[in-house]
Design a protein around this motif. Sequence first.
Motif, PDB file in Angstrom:
ATOM      1  N   ASP A  25      -4.307   3.622   6.858  1.00  0.00           N
ATOM      2  CA  ASP A  25      -5.537   4.414   6.800  1.00  0.00           C
ATOM      3  C   ASP A  25      -5.502   5.655   7.689  1.00  0.00           C
ATOM      4  O   ASP A  25      -5.865   6.741   7.252  1.00  0.00           O
ATOM      5  N   LYS A  28      -3.182   8.405   6.005  1.00  0.00           N
ATOM      6  CA  LYS A  28      -3.324   8.822   4.605  1.00  0.00           C
ATOM      7  C   LYS A  28      -3.474  10.338   4.478  1.00  0.00           C
ATOM      8  O   LYS A  28      -2.862  10.960   3.603  1.00  0.00           O
ATOM      9  N   THR A  50       0.814   2.306  -3.025  1.00  0.00           N
ATOM     10  CA  THR A  50      -0.184   1.252  -2.877  1.00  0.00           C
ATOM     11  C   THR A  50      -1.543   1.835  -3.252  1.00  0.00           C
ATOM     12  O   THR A  50      -1.736   3.049  -3.290  1.00  0.00           O
ATOM     13  N   GLY A  51      -2.505   0.963  -3.552  1.00  0.00           N
ATOM     14  CA  GLY A  51      -3.780   1.301  -4.176  1.00  0.00           C
ATOM     15  C   GLY A  51      -4.528   2.511  -3.687  1.00  0.00           C
ATOM     16  O   GLY A  51      -4.659   3.517  -4.394  1.00  0.00           O
ATOM     17  N   THR A  52      -5.080   2.456  -2.492  1.00  0.00           N
ATOM     18  CA  THR A  52      -5.910   3.545  -1.985  1.00  0.00           C
ATOM     19  C   THR A  52      -5.086   4.808  -1.781  1.00  0.00           C
ATOM     20  O   THR A  52      -5.532   5.910  -2.100  1.00  0.00           O
ATOM     21  N   THR A  53      -3.882   4.649  -1.280  1.00  0.00           N
ATOM     22  CA  THR A  53      -3.009   5.801  -1.078  1.00  0.00           C
ATOM     23  C   THR A  53      -2.730   6.480  -2.408  1.00  0.00           C
ATOM     24  O   THR A  53      -2.808   7.705  -2.524  1.00  0.00           O
ATOM     25  N   ARG A  67      -0.046   3.325  -9.472  1.00  0.00           N
ATOM     26  CA  ARG A  67      -0.701   2.634  -8.375  1.00  0.00           C
ATOM     27  C   ARG A  67      -0.510   1.132  -8.460  1.00  0.00           C
ATOM     28  O   ARG A  67      -0.707   0.530  -9.507  1.00  0.00           O
ATOM     29  N   SER A  70      -3.612  -2.627  -3.295  1.00  0.00           N
ATOM     30  CA  SER A  70      -3.775  -2.179  -1.918  1.00  0.00           C
ATOM     31  C   SER A  70      -2.818  -2.982  -1.039  1.00  0.00           C
ATOM     32  O   SER A  70      -2.548  -4.150  -1.318  1.00  0.00           O
ATOM     33  N   TYR A  73      -3.622  -6.491   0.016  1.00  0.00           N
ATOM     34  CA  TYR A  73      -3.815  -7.392  -1.122  1.00  0.00           C
ATOM     35  C   TYR A  73      -2.540  -7.616  -1.927  1.00  0.00           C
ATOM     36  O   TYR A  73      -2.592  -8.118  -3.039  1.00  0.00           O
TER      37      TYR A  73
END
Length: 146
Positions: A25, A28, A50-53, A67, A70, A73
Amino acid sequence: MALGSSESSKELAQDKPAIALVAHDACKKDLVEWARFNRGTLSAFTLYATGTTGARLEAETGLKVRRLLSGPYGGDAQIGALVSEKRVCCLIFFWDPLTPQPHDVDVKALLRLAVLHNIPTACNRATADFLISSPLLKRLIADPNG
């Protein structure tokens, strides 16, 4: 949408070399800025994140990103599987050494796999700059099988 375990191998098939992109986080923003600066070079690769990135990379750079989940996860484990299968030619992982991560075991496993399988790995912007500007990486663009 994140790729889960039910995704077919056809959806993961790639016709060009791949780079995995991961960022904690606190990192990013740095990874997005780095990717924006290197957009031209990165567009020649299949990109996994990975997801959010991955969502931020797509939204803020316009790059197409596959994607995964996360990191906490299972995304780090999914990237690790790609590394183990030699489906990525390098790993760009901007990790935060000052903040404890609840999935620290997965982070260590991913970095261990990258070393074990001899995958070039950048854990900060300076090293990522060296990798992205390497003539060896550029040669992969010209000849993905060589």
